[in-house]
Design a protein around this motif. Sequence first.
Motif, PDB file in Angstrom:
ATOM      1  N   LYS A 138       0.886  -0.951  -0.114  1.00  0.00           N
ATOM      2  CA  LYS A 138       0.007   0.078  -0.004  1.00  0.00           C
ATOM      3  C   LYS A 138       0.869   1.381  -0.012  1.00  0.00           C
ATOM      4  O   LYS A 138       0.746   2.183  -0.279  1.00  0.00           O
ATOM      5  N   GLU A 139       2.453   1.089   0.779  1.00  0.00           N
ATOM      6  CA  GLU A 139       2.839   2.245   0.387  1.00  0.00           C
ATOM      7  C   GLU A 139       3.387   2.194  -0.774  1.00  0.00           C
ATOM      8  O   GLU A 139       3.685   3.271  -1.027  1.00  0.00           O
ATOM      9  N   ILE A 140       3.926   1.394  -1.575  1.00  0.00           N
ATOM     10  CA  ILE A 140       3.979   1.236  -2.671  1.00  0.00           C
ATOM     11  C   ILE A 140       3.150   1.821  -3.609  1.00  0.00           C
ATOM     12  O   ILE A 140       3.543   2.893  -4.881  1.00  0.00           O
ATOM     13  N   GLU A 141       2.065   1.857  -3.619  1.00  0.00           N
ATOM     14  CA  GLU A 141       0.851   1.621  -4.772  1.00  0.00           C
ATOM     15  C   GLU A 141       0.862   4.241  -4.078  1.00  0.00           C
ATOM     16  O   GLU A 141       0.715   4.904  -5.498  1.00  0.00           O
ATOM     17  N   GLN A 142       1.067   4.078  -3.039  1.00  0.00           N
ATOM     18  CA  GLN A 142       1.233   5.685  -2.804  1.00  0.00           C
ATOM     19  C   GLN A 142       2.662   6.485  -3.766  1.00  0.00           C
ATOM     20  O   GLN A 142       2.350   7.823  -3.742  1.00  0.00           O
ATOM     21  N   HIS A 143       3.251   5.944  -3.089  1.00  0.00           N
ATOM     22  CA  HIS A 143       4.611   6.268  -3.839  1.00  0.00           C
ATOM     23  C   HIS A 143       4.764   6.453  -4.944  1.00  0.00           C
ATOM     24  O   HIS A 143       5.323   7.383  -5.148  1.00  0.00           O
ATOM     25  N   LYS A 157      -3.057  12.662  -9.714  1.00  0.00           N
ATOM     26  CA  LYS A 157      -4.396  13.484  -9.232  1.00  0.00           C
ATOM     27  C   LYS A 157      -5.513  12.682  -8.547  1.00  0.00           C
ATOM     28  O   LYS A 157      -5.956  11.842  -9.523  1.00  0.00           O
ATOM     29  N   GLY A 158      -6.788  12.936  -6.997  1.00  0.00           N
ATOM     30  CA  GLY A 158      -7.671  12.091  -7.536  1.00  0.00           C
ATOM     31  C   GLY A 158      -7.386  10.618  -7.201  1.00  0.00           C
ATOM     32  O   GLY A 158      -7.317   9.732  -7.769  1.00  0.00           O
ATOM     33  N   ALA A 159      -9.276  10.385  -8.296  1.00  0.00           N
ATOM     34  CA  ALA A 159      -9.823   8.769  -8.778  1.00  0.00           C
ATOM     35  C   ALA A 159      -8.099   8.606  -9.077  1.00  0.00           C
ATOM     36  O   ALA A 159      -8.528   7.471  -8.994  1.00  0.00           O
ATOM     37  N   ASP A 160      -7.473   9.427  -9.964  1.00  0.00           N
ATOM     38  CA  ASP A 160      -6.814   8.990 -10.917  1.00  0.00           C
ATOM     39  C   ASP A 160      -5.280   8.228 -10.239  1.00  0.00           C
ATOM     40  O   ASP A 160      -4.571   7.016 -10.592  1.00  0.00           O
ATOM     41  N   ARG A 161      -4.734   8.320  -8.680  1.00  0.00           N
ATOM     42  CA  ARG A 161      -4.145   7.910  -8.565  1.00  0.00           C
ATOM     43  C   ARG A 161      -4.583   6.644  -8.030  1.00  0.00           C
ATOM     44  O   ARG A 161      -3.270   5.519  -7.625  1.00  0.00           O
ATOM     45  N   ARG A 167      -4.623   4.903 -10.533  1.00  0.00           N
ATOM     46  CA  ARG A 167      -3.659   3.546 -11.535  1.00  0.00           C
ATOM     47  C   ARG A 167      -2.596   2.937 -11.357  1.00  0.00           C
ATOM     48  O   ARG A 167      -2.223   2.192 -11.985  1.00  0.00           O
ATOM     49  N   ALA A 168      -1.693   3.818 -10.263  1.00  0.00           N
ATOM     50  CA  ALA A 168      -0.695   3.727  -9.796  1.00  0.00           C
ATOM     51  C   ALA A 168      -0.519   2.102  -9.507  1.00  0.00           C
ATOM     52  O   ALA A 168       0.133   0.980  -9.649  1.00  0.00           O
ATOM     53  N   GLY A 169      -1.247   1.457  -8.794  1.00  0.00           N
ATOM     54  CA  GLY A 169      -1.917  -0.024  -7.923  1.00  0.00           C
ATOM     55  C   GLY A 169      -2.678  -0.513  -9.462  1.00  0.00           C
ATOM     56  O   GLY A 169      -1.765  -1.670  -9.189  1.00  0.00           O
ATOM     57  N   ALA A 170      -2.831  -0.167  -9.982  1.00  0.00           N
ATOM     58  CA  ALA A 170      -3.519  -0.584 -11.411  1.00  0.00           C
ATOM     59  C   ALA A 170      -2.757  -1.109 -12.465  1.00  0.00           C
ATOM     60  O   ALA A 170      -2.421  -2.045 -13.014  1.00  0.00           O
ATOM     61  N   SER A 217      -8.701  -1.769 -21.107  1.00  0.00           N
ATOM     62  CA  SER A 217      -9.449  -1.468 -21.326  1.00  0.00           C
ATOM     63  C   SER A 217      -9.918  -0.033 -20.868  1.00  0.00           C
ATOM     64  O   SER A 217     -10.318   0.365 -22.090  1.00  0.00           O
ATOM     65  N   LYS A 218      -9.488   0.003 -19.731  1.00  0.00           N
ATOM     66  CA  LYS A 218     -10.567   1.784 -19.410  1.00  0.00           C
ATOM     67  C   LYS A 218      -8.866   2.085 -18.339  1.00  0.00           C
ATOM     68  O   LYS A 218      -8.444   1.542 -17.398  1.00  0.00           O
ATOM     69  N   GLY A 219      -9.199   3.667 -18.207  1.00  0.00           N
ATOM     70  CA  GLY A 219      -8.384   4.388 -17.259  1.00  0.00           C
ATOM     71  C   GLY A 219      -8.919   4.655 -16.123  1.00  0.00           C
ATOM     72  O   GLY A 219      -8.046   4.721 -15.112  1.00  0.00           O
ATOM     73  N   LYS A 220      -9.850   4.184 -15.713  1.00  0.00           N
ATOM     74  CA  LYS A 220     -10.349   4.251 -14.542  1.00  0.00           C
ATOM     75  C   LYS A 220     -11.456   2.814 -13.990  1.00  0.00           C
ATOM     76  O   LYS A 220     -11.934   2.496 -14.892  1.00  0.00           O
TER      77      LYS A 220
END
Length: 456
Positions: free
Chosen positions: A260-265, A273-277, A279-282, A296-299
Motif C-alpha cells: 500500500k505504501e508502494i502504491e502511494q509512492h 491526482k484524485g481518482a487517477d491515483r 491507477r498506480a496500483g492498477a 480496457s479503461k483508465g479508471k
Amino acid sequence: MPVDLNNARPLAWDSATLDADTKAMLDNLQPNILRAHVREHLSVLFVRFNDAAEGKAFLRHVATTHMKSARKHLEEVRDFATRGRRGTPYVGIGISKAGYRDLGHTVQDVRKFGDQVFRDGMKQRVAEVDDPPVDQWDRTYQREIHAVVLIGDDRPEPVAKLRQEIRAALPASARVLGEETGQGMRNPAGDGIEHFGYVDGRSQPLFLKDEVDREPKKRWDPAFPLSNVLVPDPFAPDPRRHHGSYLVFRKLEQNVRAFKEIEQHLADALGLKGADRDRAGAMLIGRFKDGTPLTSKGKAGGGPVSNDFTFDGDEGGKCPFSGHVRKTNPRSFGREVLMARRGQTYGRRTDHPWDDAPPETRPSGEVGLLFMAFNASLENQFEFTQRTWANNEDFQNPATGHDPVIGQGRREIKVTFPKVWGKPELSPPQAQVAQTITMRGGEYFFAPSLAYLRGL
Ligand code: HEM
C-alpha cells in the motif's frame, strides 16, 4: 479409445451423447480441477506416511468415504443452480514424489511421471525459481511431505467435521506435519479478493461448455482444451480413461502495508491526482481493485468484472508490460501456459482490504495466499510463468522489469510507467518496486485419479 485431451471444443459434460470413455474420465477425476469447487472455508493438511500399507489404506479410506468425482461435483453445481440444493464438501488429495516412493512405488515407476519438475520436488527447484533457501521456509515445508489433503466448503462446520474425521482416520505410523487454513474474502460487490484488495480468480482457462457459454468472448476466447490441465494417471488401472493433474502449492505471505505504501509512492512519483491515483496500483496488477482491466479503461467501474480483453494495440501506454496479469498471461500467445488457479487467501483481517485506509493500518505479515494451481506440466506452466515471465525483467520486452507482484530475484534495472493513461509519454526511469510477497514454502503434488486411490 483414449479421451482426446486436445479437442478444442469445450466439454459438454451433461450431454446425452457423451461417449463412455469421457464419462469414465469424469467419474474417476477429482473435483476442483476442471471447475473450481467452492472452498470459502478451506483446511489443508500436510501428511507424512512412514508405512506403505497403512498409508495406502488411509488414502483408500479417504477416497471411498469422503471424495466425490468431478462428475458428481458438476451435477451438484447444476442442482444448486436449478433447484437451490446444497452440494457436499470438497475433499481432494495430492501426492508428492516422495509420497509415491513412500507408498512403495519404485524409482523406475516414478519415472512414468513425465514432469521433471514434479520428480525433483520443490526443494530442488529453489535456484531455478529464485525461491528463498529451504531453511528459511516455514518448518512444515522443510520436512518431507508425502501428501496434501484439501477440505473445502462454503460453510466452516462441514470442513471442521471432515477435518476431524480425516485426522482421526490417520494410522499411528502417519503424521500431520502441518496445516493451513484458507478463508475467502469478498469486497462489497461480492467478488472474491486477495489481501492487497484486488478482485482475484476472475481469469481462468475454462474447460466446460456451460462455463464457456456464459462468458462474453468478442476478444478473448476463454475455452481451453483438457490438455492444459489433465494428464493420464500413470498408475491408474486404465490411464487412457483415468486422469490426474499436477498441483503446485505455495504459501505466499503478503506484506500488505508495504504494497500500500508502494502504491502511494508510485502515485506521488508519477504526479497522479484524485481518482487517477488508483491507477498506480492498477499498473502493478494490470487491473483496478474492482477488477476492471487497465488495458480496457483508465479508471475503475462499470459493470461486471470483464475478462473479454487482450493487450492488442497497447504498447504499454495503458497497461505496462510488467503488470501482473500481463506478465502471467500476455493473451496474444502462450495459451498452453495458462494454469487452473485454485488458491485461497489465509490470515484474518479486521480492516477492509478494499478501502483507502492508510497503509500503517494494514498487516505487514501473517496474511497471504495459499497459491494452488492445476497443471498438465509444472515445468511448462507454473515454473515457466514464474521463471521465464515473472522473474525475467526482459519479458516481454527489454527492460520491462520483474512482475511487481510475484517477481523474485534481484531487481537491478530501472523501469518506466505511463504518466497519462493511453498517452505515449513515459515517466523518467525509476527503481522497480520492492518485493512484497515472500514464499514461505510449498511442494509439488500429483492429484491422482479416484480409480488409483480407490484401488490402493
Ligand atoms: C491473476 C494477484 C500469485 C498467476 C491475478 C489477479 C490478481 C492476482 C489480483 C487478477 C485477477 C484475475 O485476472 O483473475 C495475485 C497475488 C498473488 C498471486 C496477490 C500472490 C500472493 C500468482 C502466482 C502466479 C499467478 C504465483 C503464477 C506463477 C496469475 C495468472 C493470472 C493471475 C495466470 C490470470 C491472468 C489472466 O489470465 O489475465 N493474480 N497473484 N499469480 N495471476 Fe496472480
